[in-house]
Design a protein around this motif. Structure first.
Motif, short mmCIF file in Angstrom:
data_model
loop_
_atom_site.label_atom_id
_atom_site.label_comp_id
_atom_site.label_asym_id
_atom_site.label_seq_id
_atom_site.Cartn_x
_atom_site.Cartn_y
_atom_site.Cartn_z
N ALA A 141 0.83 -1.21 0.00
CA ALA A 141 0.00 0.00 0.00
C ALA A 141 0.87 1.25 0.00
O ALA A 141 0.57 2.22 -0.71
N ALA A 142 1.93 1.23 0.79
CA ALA A 142 2.80 2.39 0.87
C ALA A 142 3.54 2.64 -0.44
O ALA A 142 3.67 3.77 -0.91
N LEU A 143 4.02 1.55 -1.04
CA LEU A 143 4.75 1.69 -2.30
C LEU A 143 3.83 2.17 -3.42
O LEU A 143 4.24 2.93 -4.30
N ALA A 144 2.58 1.72 -3.37
CA ALA A 144 1.62 2.16 -4.39
C ALA A 144 1.26 3.62 -4.20
O ALA A 144 0.91 4.32 -5.16
N ALA A 145 1.34 4.10 -2.96
CA ALA A 145 0.90 5.46 -2.66
C ALA A 145 1.93 6.51 -3.06
O ALA A 145 1.58 7.66 -3.29
N GLY A 146 3.19 6.17 -3.14
CA GLY A 146 4.18 7.21 -3.44
C GLY A 146 5.50 6.68 -3.98
O GLY A 146 6.05 5.72 -3.44
N ARG A 147 5.97 7.30 -5.03
CA ARG A 147 7.25 6.92 -5.62
C ARG A 147 8.38 7.16 -4.65
O ARG A 147 9.36 6.41 -4.61
N GLU A 148 8.26 8.22 -3.83
CA GLU A 148 9.32 8.56 -2.89
C GLU A 148 9.55 7.44 -1.87
O GLU A 148 10.69 7.12 -1.54
N THR A 149 8.47 6.85 -1.39
CA THR A 149 8.60 5.76 -0.43
C THR A 149 9.32 4.58 -1.06
O THR A 149 10.20 3.97 -0.44
N SER A 150 8.95 4.26 -2.30
CA SER A 150 9.60 3.16 -3.00
C SER A 150 11.09 3.41 -3.16
O SER A 150 11.92 2.52 -2.93
N LEU A 151 11.45 4.63 -3.54
CA LEU A 151 12.86 4.97 -3.73
C LEU A 151 13.61 4.93 -2.40
O LEU A 151 14.76 4.47 -2.33
N ALA A 152 12.95 5.41 -1.33
CA ALA A 152 13.59 5.42 -0.02
C ALA A 152 13.82 4.00 0.49
O ALA A 152 14.88 3.71 1.07
N VAL A 153 12.86 3.13 0.27
CA VAL A 153 13.03 1.73 0.66
C VAL A 153 14.20 1.11 -0.09
O VAL A 153 15.04 0.41 0.48
N GLY A 154 14.29 1.38 -1.38
CA GLY A 154 15.41 0.87 -2.17
C GLY A 154 16.75 1.40 -1.69
O GLY A 154 17.75 0.67 -1.64
N LEU A 155 16.76 2.67 -1.29
CA LEU A 155 17.98 3.28 -0.77
C LEU A 155 18.42 2.61 0.53
O LEU A 155 19.60 2.28 0.70
N LEU A 156 17.48 2.36 1.42
CA LEU A 156 17.80 1.70 2.68
C LEU A 156 18.27 0.26 2.46
O LEU A 156 19.18 -0.21 3.14
#
Length: 209
Positions: A141-156
Motif C-alpha cells: 500500500a505504501a509503495l503504491a501510494a508514493g514513488r518517494e517511499t519506494s525509492l527510499a526503501v530501495g535506498l535503505l
C-alpha cells in the motif's frame, strides 16, 4: 479501577470424537486459551463466520466434509491458521499437511505432554505468517501510494544490505516515532542523499585540482 482482563486467544477444535475434543479443550483451557468445539466441518464454518479463531485444530478424517476439504475452505475464505489431527505420524502425512498450508499436525492419540509444545510452536508459526502478510499488505500500500517511499526503501536496502520488508519497517517505525507520515520521512531521506551526493562530487572535484 482494575485494568480490563486481557482477551484470551480462541482455539477451535473440529473433531467428531467428542472424548478427544473435550480432552483437547480442557488442556487448552488450562493453558489459558478459550476454546470452541465443532463436531463437523459445516458446523465449524458457521462458527468461523461468527468469529474467526486464532487457530483451528482439524481432524483429517471426519464424516461428510473431511479436514482436508475444510482446510481448503479456510484457506479460500478466511485467514484462520490450522493444524491437523491425524492417526498417522509418517512423513507422507507431514508433507500432505504442509501442502495444505497447515502450520503443524498432532498425532493421535494425543499425549498431554506433547500437545502444548507442538501446539504453541504451530501458533507461533501462524503468528509469524500473519505478521508477514500484514507487513506485506502495508508495504504494498505504501509503495503504491508514493514513488518517494519506494525509492527510499530501495535506498535503505542498498545502504544497509537488507530486504524490502525490513527496510520498510524501519522507515515506518522512524516515521511513527517522529509523528510524521512515511512519505514525508522518505522525502527527507532522499533529499539528504541528494545533498550528500552533491557534496561528495564537490569534494572529488576539489581533490583533483
Amino acid at each position: 479501577m482494575n485494568a480490563a482482563a486481557p482477551v484470551k486467544r480462541l482455539i477451535m477444535i473440529v473433531d467428531d470424537d467428542q472424548i478427544l475434543a473435550e480432552f483437547l479443550s480442557e488442556v487448552l483451557r488450562n493453558a489459558g486459551y478459550d476454546t470452541v468445539r465443532a463436531h463437523a466441518a459445516d458446523e465449524a464454518l458457521k462458527l468461523v463466520s461468527e468469529r474467526e479463531p486464532d487457530m483451528a485444530l482439524l481432524d483429517i478424517h471426519m464424516p461428510g466434509m473431511s479436514g482436508m476439504d475444510l482446510a481448503k475452505q479456510l484457506n479460500r475464505h478466511t485467514t484462520v491458521p490450522f493444524m491437523f489431527l491425524s492417526g498417522r505420524g509418517d512423513s507422507d502425512v507431514a508433507k500432505q499437511a504442509a501442502a495444505y498450508g497447515a502450520v503443524g499436525f498432532l498425532v493421535k492419540p494425543v499425549d498431554e505432554k506433547q500437545l502444548m509444545p507442538a501446539f504453541e510452536a504451530g501458533l507461533a508459526r501462524a503468528d509469524e505468517i500473519r505478521e508477514l502478510r500484514r507487513t506485506e499488505t502495508n508495504l504494498n500500500a505504501a509503495l503504491a501510494a508514493g514513488r518517494e517511499t519506494s525509492l527510499a526503501v530501495g535506498l535503505l536496502m542498498c545502504k544497509f544490505q537488507t530486504d524490502r520488508n525490513t527496510a520498510f519497517e524501519v522507515l515506518r517505525d522512524h516515521a511513527r516515532s517522529s509523528r510524521r507520515k512515511v512519505n514525508e520521512v522518505a522525502d527527507q531521506l532522499l533529499a539528504a542523499e541528494e545533498t550528500l551526493n552533491g557534496l561528495h562530487a564537490a569534494f572529488n572535484a576539489r581533490l583533483k585540482k
